[in-house]
Write an enzyme that holds these catalytic residues in place. Structure first.
Site, mmCIF file in Angstrom:
data_model
loop_
_atom_site.group_PDB
_atom_site.id
_atom_site.type_symbol
_atom_site.label_atom_id
_atom_site.label_comp_id
_atom_site.label_asym_id
_atom_site.label_seq_id
_atom_site.Cartn_x
_atom_site.Cartn_y
_atom_site.Cartn_z
ATOM 1 N N ASN A 40 128.014 -14.022 28.476
ATOM 2 C CA ASN A 40 127.471 -13.485 29.719
ATOM 3 C C ASN A 40 127.725 -11.976 29.691
ATOM 4 O OD1 ASN A 40 126.920 -12.742 32.325
ATOM 5 N ND2 ASN A 40 128.229 -14.290 33.294
ATOM 6 N N LYS A 99 131.591 -11.568 29.155
ATOM 7 C CA LYS A 99 132.408 -12.772 29.371
ATOM 8 C C LYS A 99 132.039 -13.740 28.270
ATOM 9 C CE LYS A 99 133.133 -13.765 34.277
ATOM 10 N NZ LYS A 99 132.614 -14.571 35.374
ATOM 11 N N ARG A 152 123.642 -16.210 29.274
ATOM 12 C CA ARG A 152 123.204 -16.154 30.663
ATOM 13 C C ARG A 152 122.185 -15.031 30.778
ATOM 14 N NH1 ARG A 152 125.969 -13.305 35.711
ATOM 15 N NH2 ARG A 152 124.704 -14.235 37.332
ATOM 16 N N HIS A 210 121.994 -17.405 41.133
ATOM 17 C CA HIS A 210 123.154 -18.315 41.045
ATOM 18 C C HIS A 210 122.714 -19.743 40.735
ATOM 19 C CE1 HIS A 210 125.120 -15.486 44.221
ATOM 20 N NE2 HIS A 210 125.517 -15.110 43.014
ATOM 21 N N HIS A 233 127.499 -21.097 47.606
ATOM 22 C CA HIS A 233 128.195 -20.348 46.549
ATOM 23 C C HIS A 233 128.649 -19.021 47.144
ATOM 24 C CE1 HIS A 233 128.578 -18.755 42.283
ATOM 25 N NE2 HIS A 233 128.533 -17.625 42.997
ATOM 26 N N LEU A 234 129.970 -18.870 47.305
ATOM 27 C CA LEU A 234 130.501 -17.653 47.936
ATOM 28 C C LEU A 234 131.413 -16.913 46.964
ATOM 29 C CD1 LEU A 234 131.501 -19.261 51.382
ATOM 30 C CD2 LEU A 234 129.356 -18.102 50.820
ATOM 31 N N ASN A 270 131.473 -12.752 44.925
ATOM 32 C CA ASN A 270 131.151 -11.399 45.377
ATOM 33 C C ASN A 270 129.704 -11.353 45.845
ATOM 34 O OD1 ASN A 270 133.562 -9.839 45.096
ATOM 35 N ND2 ASN A 270 133.376 -10.192 42.891
ATOM 36 N N GLY A 271 128.826 -11.957 45.041
ATOM 37 C CA GLY A 271 127.484 -12.245 45.520
ATOM 38 C C GLY A 271 127.560 -13.616 46.173
ATOM 39 N N ARG A 299 126.899 -6.309 49.553
ATOM 40 C CA ARG A 299 125.448 -6.341 49.782
ATOM 41 C C ARG A 299 125.152 -6.836 51.189
ATOM 42 N NH1 ARG A 299 123.860 -9.857 44.801
ATOM 43 N NH2 ARG A 299 125.887 -9.481 43.864
ATOM 44 N N LEU A 325 137.756 -10.733 50.033
ATOM 45 C CA LEU A 325 137.954 -11.647 51.160
ATOM 46 C C LEU A 325 139.426 -11.988 51.391
ATOM 47 C CD1 LEU A 325 136.091 -13.368 53.192
ATOM 48 C CD2 LEU A 325 134.952 -11.864 51.591
ATOM 49 N N GLU A 342 135.869 -21.751 47.181
ATOM 50 C CA GLU A 342 136.911 -22.636 46.635
ATOM 51 C C GLU A 342 138.287 -22.326 47.213
ATOM 52 O OE1 GLU A 342 136.701 -22.457 42.297
ATOM 53 O OE2 GLU A 342 134.525 -22.500 42.455
ATOM 54 N N GLU A 381 130.097 -22.025 35.616
ATOM 55 C CA GLU A 381 128.794 -21.609 35.095
ATOM 56 C C GLU A 381 128.779 -21.617 33.569
ATOM 57 O OE1 GLU A 381 129.094 -18.403 38.175
ATOM 58 O OE2 GLU A 381 126.930 -18.380 37.914
HETATM 59 P P1 ADP Z 1 131.915 -13.315 41.215
HETATM 60 O O1 ADP Z 1 130.767 -13.388 42.147
HETATM 61 O O2 ADP Z 1 132.242 -11.917 40.793
HETATM 62 O O3 ADP Z 1 131.881 -14.324 40.068
HETATM 63 P P2 ADP Z 1 134.089 -14.953 42.303
HETATM 64 O O4 ADP Z 1 133.344 -16.224 42.420
HETATM 65 O O5 ADP Z 1 135.204 -14.870 41.353
HETATM 66 O O6 ADP Z 1 133.141 -13.703 42.118
HETATM 67 O O7 ADP Z 1 134.660 -14.621 43.770
HETATM 68 C C1 ADP Z 1 135.285 -13.413 44.061
HETATM 69 C C2 ADP Z 1 135.675 -13.413 45.521
HETATM 70 O O8 ADP Z 1 136.546 -14.501 45.775
HETATM 71 C C3 ADP Z 1 136.406 -12.144 45.951
HETATM 72 O O9 ADP Z 1 135.822 -11.620 47.134
HETATM 73 C C4 ADP Z 1 137.787 -12.661 46.254
HETATM 74 O O10 ADP Z 1 138.376 -11.948 47.274
HETATM 75 C C5 ADP Z 1 137.509 -14.077 46.704
HETATM 76 N N1 ADP Z 1 138.719 -14.903 46.706
HETATM 77 C C6 ADP Z 1 139.469 -15.304 45.660
HETATM 78 N N2 ADP Z 1 140.564 -15.984 46.104
HETATM 79 C C7 ADP Z 1 140.496 -15.996 47.473
HETATM 80 C C8 ADP Z 1 141.307 -16.525 48.523
HETATM 81 N N3 ADP Z 1 142.426 -17.172 48.271
HETATM 82 N N4 ADP Z 1 140.902 -16.332 49.802
HETATM 83 C C9 ADP Z 1 139.780 -15.661 50.068
HETATM 84 N N5 ADP Z 1 138.973 -15.160 49.136
HETATM 85 C C10 ADP Z 1 139.323 -15.308 47.849
#
Ligand code: ADP
Length: 396
Positions: free
Chosen positions: A7, A14, A90, A179, A207-208, A210-211, A240, A282, A332, A383
């Site tokens: 990726n 990655k 990817r 995604h 799916h939460l 960064n995006g 965003r 977050l 998650e 992924e």
């Molecule tokens: P990407 O979209 O870059 O693959 P990820 O799926 O790794 O991102 O998610 C990153 C986000 O997850 C960041 O905003 C991070 O703050 C948040 N995150 C990770 N652990 C926690 C947690 N314990 N509580 C809240 N948010 C979290």
């Protein structure tokens, strides 16, 4: 069969090596800060992490480094590049040209190039990753797995914008969604967890990371999704903006003298949680909100309210719902976000169990109470594994 997943981002690569068809992850890693004065490579194997800092001039050097680390006898992963039989790449944007996972040849590469305009930040590095990997793993079959492919089942009523028809006909202006690899993976494993045939499952996948995006999955297929032609719309994201009245853009330009470049940078990089709470992590925002910080609380409210609205919309679209699935970094890990999203939804059959919601582990788990008619799941996404599965299945 040893399958490598790549990726490639603008300054990172990655990678993950899988033993297929078992799907066992043999190792995973990251090459970072490519092109900068100090870069780094790291590799994880059996829970142990190895890393080194060094200058990595370009992607070619980065991928050669991946090859040499994988072959390093101390990790006992591969002895020679030709042990990697397949490489799954990817690729973010497949436009309408790519509805499924595809073996890469020169024609496919040309088409990926033609799509640069639709994903200027993502497709060019993805393309470069392919070109360089073909040299490093020259005997492997290379396969492209597109983020947009899962959403190619959207009906026209969901993917068309109410714009003049020629914009779609001539320029392909429509919803593509992103995604897709994650939504597809969590939908399938969540259905299996619920003992439902994945081709019959009705789910809302959230799916939460960064995006962020949500998908309405009906009978196992994506029928609507929150990201659009570009990954800028829908949910509130790390930096965003998500949904926005386009009139705001004209107002800023015409009445407030903003250049289009400034607005674009603002909507992509200075908005979302960054704009609302000054931070896009977050974890920090949650900690601040729990300590009583009003700005952080409001930002979280806006973030969760948007998700709640789309749950309502997608329930209307899907019909009887089997489950809501939270995934990716925030989905998650943040019990608070899941709680704020699901509260006061009992009239829709959604009730979460606060004790189950607080449990933290990396397993798929139900968090709904037994009063809930809708299953609510936390399903870790993977992924890289999904790319390896898709690659293997295509070659098999
Ligand atoms: P990407 O979209 O870059 O693959 P990820 O799926 O790794 O991102 O998610 C990153 C986000 O997850 C960041 O905003 C991070 O703050 C948040 N995150 C990770 N652990 C926690 C947690 N314990 N509580 C809240 N948010 C979290």
């Amino acid at each position: 069969m040893k399958t490598l997943v790549i990726n490639t981002g603008s300054s990172s690569i990655k990678f993950a090596l899988f033993q297929m068809p078992r799907g066992t992850e043999l190792a995973s890693g990251l090459v970072e800060q490519i092109g900068e004065e100090k870069g780094a490579i790291s590799l994880k194997k059996d829970g142990e992490k190895f890393s080194e800092q060094l200058q990595i001039q370009n992607h070619q050097v980065g991928l050669a480094l991946v090859g040499s680390w994988l072959m390093d006898p101390k990790y006992a992963l591969i002895d020679a590049p030709n042990e990697v039989k397949a490489v799954g790449h990817r690729v973010v944007h497949g436009g309408e040209a790519f509805q499924k996972t595809t073996v890469i040849n020169s024609e496919v590469k040309e088409k990926i190039k033609e799509l640069f305009g639709l994903a200027p930040l993502h497709n060019p590095p993805n393309y470069e990753g392919i070109e360089v990997s073909e040299k490093v793993f020259s005997e492997a079959i290379h396969v492209a797995v597109f983020d947009t492919a899962f959403h190619q089942t959207l009906p026209a009523k969901a993917y068309r914008y109410a714009l003049p028809n020629y914009l779609y006909d001539q320029y392909g202006v429509r919803v593509y969604g992103f995604h897709g690899t994650s939504h597809r993976y969590v939908a399938r494993v969540s259905a299996e967890h619920l003992s439902i045939n994945p081709d019959k499952a009705n789910l809302i996948t959230v799916h939460l990371g960064n995006g962020a995006s949500m998908t309405a999955v009906k009978n196992g297929k994506s029928v609507d999704t929150t990201l659009g032609m570009t990954p800028l719309t829908g949910l509130v994201m790390g930096s965003r903006v998500g949904d926005l009245d386009p009139g705001v853009i004209f107002y800023l330009e015409e009445e407030r003298g903003y250049s289009i470049e400034k607005v674009k940078a603002m909507l992509n990089k200075q908005s979302g949680m960054k704009g609302l709470a000054g931070d896009n992590d977050l974890r920090t925002i949650t900690n601040r909100a729990e300590a009583g910080d009003e700005q952080a609380k409001l930002a979280l409210d806006i973030y969760c309210y948007r998700i709640k609205k789309y749950i309502g919309a997608y329930m209307a679209v899907i019909g009887p719902l089997d489950g809501i699935v939270f995934t990716a970094g925030v989905g998650e890990n943040s019990a608070l976000v899941r709680k704020l999203v699901c509260e006061e939804m009992s009239h829709l059959g959604i009730v979460i169990d606060d004790v189950k919601n607080e449990v933290r582990n990396d397993q798929i788990r139900d968090i709904n109470s037994n009063k809930s008619s809708v299953n609510v799941l936390v399903t870790p996404t993977n992924e890289e594994l999904e790319i390896a599965i898709q690659t293997y299945q295509l070659l098999k």
